[in-house]
Scaffold this active site. Structure first.
Site, short mmCIF file in Angstrom:
data_model
loop_
_atom_site.label_atom_id
_atom_site.label_comp_id
_atom_site.label_asym_id
_atom_site.label_seq_id
_atom_site.Cartn_x
_atom_site.Cartn_y
_atom_site.Cartn_z
N GLU A 27 -2.55 -0.16 -4.41
CA GLU A 27 -1.25 -0.74 -4.78
C GLU A 27 -1.47 -2.11 -5.38
O GLU A 27 -2.39 -2.82 -4.98
CB GLU A 27 -0.38 -0.89 -3.54
CG GLU A 27 -0.03 0.41 -2.88
CD GLU A 27 0.85 0.18 -1.67
OE1 GLU A 27 2.05 -0.01 -1.84
OE2 GLU A 27 0.32 0.16 -0.54
N LYS A 58 7.08 7.50 9.58
CA LYS A 58 5.79 7.05 10.02
C LYS A 58 5.76 5.52 10.04
O LYS A 58 6.58 4.93 9.34
CB LYS A 58 4.67 7.59 9.12
CG LYS A 58 4.93 7.27 7.63
CD LYS A 58 3.82 6.61 6.90
CE LYS A 58 3.44 5.25 7.30
NZ LYS A 58 3.61 4.20 6.28
N LYS A 107 -3.79 -3.16 -0.65
CA LYS A 107 -2.69 -3.84 -1.35
C LYS A 107 -3.30 -4.87 -2.28
O LYS A 107 -4.44 -5.29 -2.10
CB LYS A 107 -1.78 -4.52 -0.33
CG LYS A 107 -1.11 -3.49 0.60
CD LYS A 107 0.32 -3.85 0.89
CE LYS A 107 0.98 -2.86 1.82
NZ LYS A 107 1.76 -1.82 1.15
N LYS A 138 5.31 14.34 -2.84
CA LYS A 138 4.97 14.03 -4.25
C LYS A 138 4.58 15.33 -4.95
O LYS A 138 3.85 16.15 -4.39
CB LYS A 138 3.83 13.01 -4.31
CG LYS A 138 4.25 11.62 -3.80
CD LYS A 138 3.15 10.61 -3.97
CE LYS A 138 3.45 9.30 -3.24
NZ LYS A 138 4.29 8.37 -3.96
N ARG A 149 22.24 -2.25 14.12
CA ARG A 149 22.90 -3.09 15.14
C ARG A 149 23.63 -4.28 14.50
O ARG A 149 24.35 -5.00 15.17
CB ARG A 149 21.89 -3.55 16.18
CG ARG A 149 20.77 -4.28 15.59
CD ARG A 149 19.73 -4.67 16.55
NE ARG A 149 18.74 -5.32 15.71
CZ ARG A 149 17.58 -5.74 16.07
NH1 ARG A 149 17.21 -5.59 17.30
NH2 ARG A 149 16.78 -6.32 15.24
N ASP A 203 -1.17 1.87 8.53
CA ASP A 203 -0.05 2.04 7.59
C ASP A 203 -0.30 3.17 6.59
O ASP A 203 0.63 3.87 6.20
CB ASP A 203 0.15 0.71 6.83
CG ASP A 203 1.37 0.74 5.92
OD1 ASP A 203 2.45 1.12 6.41
OD2 ASP A 203 1.25 0.39 4.72
N HIS A 235 -0.92 9.01 5.23
CA HIS A 235 -1.02 9.48 3.85
C HIS A 235 -2.43 9.96 3.48
O HIS A 235 -2.61 11.06 2.97
CB HIS A 235 -0.60 8.39 2.86
CG HIS A 235 0.76 7.82 3.12
ND1 HIS A 235 1.81 8.57 3.57
CD2 HIS A 235 1.24 6.56 2.98
CE1 HIS A 235 2.89 7.80 3.68
NE2 HIS A 235 2.56 6.58 3.34
N HIS A 266 5.90 10.73 3.19
CA HIS A 266 6.48 10.97 1.86
C HIS A 266 5.43 11.37 0.83
O HIS A 266 5.76 11.90 -0.22
CB HIS A 266 7.34 9.78 1.40
CG HIS A 266 6.56 8.60 0.91
ND1 HIS A 266 6.01 7.68 1.75
CD2 HIS A 266 6.22 8.20 -0.34
CE1 HIS A 266 5.38 6.76 1.04
NE2 HIS A 266 5.50 7.05 -0.24
C1 BG6 Z 1 4.35 3.46 2.86
C2 BG6 Z 1 3.63 2.27 3.39
O1 BG6 Z 1 4.26 4.54 3.74
O2 BG6 Z 1 3.79 3.84 1.61
C3 BG6 Z 1 3.71 1.12 2.39
O3 BG6 Z 1 4.21 1.88 4.62
C4 BG6 Z 1 3.22 1.56 1.03
O4 BG6 Z 1 2.98 0.00 2.84
C5 BG6 Z 1 3.90 2.85 0.61
O5 BG6 Z 1 3.53 0.53 0.12
C6 BG6 Z 1 3.27 3.40 -0.66
O6 BG6 Z 1 4.03 4.46 -1.13
P1 BG6 Z 1 4.00 4.88 -2.67
O7 BG6 Z 1 4.81 6.12 -2.73
O8 BG6 Z 1 4.54 3.74 -3.44
O9 BG6 Z 1 2.55 5.12 -2.97
#
Ligand code: BG6
Length: 489
Positions: free
Chosen positions: A215, A147, A337, A181, A50, A234, A239, A177
């Site tokens: 992370e 997602k 995190k 992998k 937008r 999240d 995942h 995603h």
């Molecule tokens: C995302 C989350 O789906 O995956 C993020 O929303 C996270 O918070 C990320 O950092 C991690 O992805 P990867 O591929 O770096 O492990």
């Protein structure tokens, strides 16, 4: 030898094009596929949001994550941007922008058309309705949903219904995603293209499973989204549960998309609900405080988001899958995190041998362990007991059979988003979640959220740069187990 197979020409519209995901992942993914010659020249990329921007401003924004420099890469990027058009549209489907969007799309009804919704999921319904109103949902159109889809079961179902009014299920690509992998896809091959594991891949052979997605980064620029979401929504709902499904599912008849997705769904439906009684024992929620990560001092989460917050940045769970195969085998899941390092892995811990015949002079018997390392340093490691060679009494050693990807394979395969985007163009749904899977995952996660909402679950703290709060270790220690740092130990 890996060989890139070009996809057919397509048009892609990225909604939410000025957002973090589009700029950091999607545009670079498309650039890399194009640069490798996988995307035909007649394909077009239409960035939509937008914001009222001109073409050059958007291209400059997009270049920030490409780092084109001045050489050959800059020339390639400049060439690529000839295929990149920016349009400003609202989410209601009104205004001049929608007309421009329709015009920018190829009018050939046979051409594959992707609508990537890199937006909050409450906008998925309205955008799809607008696409239909403008007649853009042609027979070869596909929609990609990022997602999290919804924020609980009800909202996910609503999104699925609204999108389902415009697109058939086989045109809806719900992206996770992690499924793109390499090592995650390899999990299926490891399990189902080898006979070795399957006979003991059950409660008789396996003691427990650990799944970790750690992370070192904090909430960062996505803090506004993250603060509403938290680690459970999240990372776990999608995942981690998807990884658990791939570990736990029954062998599908083939790798055809619905065969795999139906088996994953059965796992999600067999997850033991975590209600108010179980939550205190089986779930640990925590938030990072100030600390040092990889040598750098970082503020606590509340400071980072700028206000006190009850959002969890770490969650540890002891889950159970109530079916014949997994009776009594805990699945420990954790994600956080600002942990000590970026590290995602799946560890399958086998049972110990039933009787020690060795009685070694040195060394102890350890149960076998299979470690699947998603990132960094992708690899698969099988820990075995061996005899330490040489004289001096019988000595035991616990050693890895080590398949480090960096040593065995050329590292020039596409990253997860690149691979998944090409799968959407090909119409291959295998690595995407079906609507019922997403809803089943929410049903289980909702049980935890509802228990938390009763207000009796403590939010623990953990210093940034550590592996979560002590309570996370206790989750396993209570049962004489511990989290393994299998690749580094
Ligand atoms: C995302 C989350 O789906 O995956 C993020 O929303 C996270 O918070 C990320 O950092 C991690 O992805 P990867 O591929 O770096 O492990």
């Amino acid at each position: 030898m890996a060989e890139l197979v070009p996809v057919e020409p397509f048009d892609i519209v990225i909604f939410g094009a000025t957002g973090d995901l589009a700029l950091r992942k999607l545009v670079p993914a498309l650039f890399h596929r194009w640069d490798d010659g996988q995307i035909p020249e007649s394909s077009r990329i239409i960035a939509a949001s937008r914001d009222d921007l001109d073409q050059d401003t958007f291209r400059t924004m997009a270049a920030r994550h490409i780092h084109p420099g001045n050489g050959e890469r800059a020339a390639r990027w400049s060439e690529f941007t000839k295929r990149l058009t920016y349009v400003s549209v609202d989410s209601e489907g009104e205004g001049e922008g929608w007309k421009l969007l329709s015009e920018a799309l190829d009018s050939n009804p046979e051409k594959v058309r992707l609508f990537y919704l890199a937006l909050p999921s409450r906008l998925y319904g309205p955008i799809c309705t607008a696409l239909a109103r403008h007649g853009l949902n042609t027979a070869h159109a596909r929609v990609v949903l990022e997602k999290p889809i919804g924020s609980d079961f009800q909202s996910a179902r609503r999104v699925n219904e609204q999108v389902g009014e415009v697109f058939p299920e086989n045109a809806i690509f719900r992206i996770d995603h992690y499924l793109g992998k390499e090592t995650v896809q390899n999990l299926l091959i490891l399990r189902f293209a080898n006979y070795l594991f399957e006979p003991m891949w059950n409660a008789n052979g396996i003691d427990h499973v650990q799944i970790t997605a750690a992370e070192s980064l904090g909430a960062g620029e996505r803090a506004a989204y993250y603060d509403r979401s938290g680690a459970l929504r999240d990372m776990v709902q999608n995942h981690l549960l998807q990884l658990a499904c791939l570990v736990a599912m029954e062998p599908p008849a083939s790798l055809e998309s619905d065969a795999v997705r139906t088996e994953k769904l059965k796992v999600l439906r067999a997850l033991r609900p975590v209600g108010p009684e179980a939550v205190a024992n089986d779930v640990v929620r925590a938030q990072y405080q100030a600390g040092a990560v990889e040598g750098e001092t970082v503020p606590g989460y509340a400071n980072e988001v700028g206000h006190p917050s009850n959002t969890e940045t770490f969650v540890g769970i002891r889950a159970h899958i109530d079916n014949w195969r997994w009776a009594g085998v805990p699945f420990y899941l954790r994600t956080g995190k600002r942990m000590s390092a970026r590290r995602s892995e799946i560890i399958v811990q086998f049972k110990p041998v039933p009787h020690d015949v060795v009685g070694a002079v040195q060394g102890t018997l350890h149960p076998n362990r299979l470690v699947i390392r998603l990132q960094p340093d992708e690899g698969v490691k099988l820990m075995l007991m061996t005899k330490d060679p040489g004289p001096g009494g019988l000595r035991l050693r616990y050693v890895p059979l080590n398949l480090a990807y960096a040593e065995h394979f050329e590292k020039d395969y596409p990253d997860a988003y690149e691979r998944l985007l090409m799968d959407v163009v090909r119409g291959n749904l295998s690595l995407f979640m079906r609507g019922d899977e997403v809803e089943a995952a929410w049903r289980w996660v909702d049980g935890i959220i509802e228990s938390w909402d009763l207000g009796q679950t403590k939010l623990y703290g953990y210093p940034a740069g550590t592996d979560g709060p002590a309570q996370s270790a206790l989750l396993l220690a209570r049962e004489d187990r511990e989290w393994f740092d299998a690749f580094n130990s």
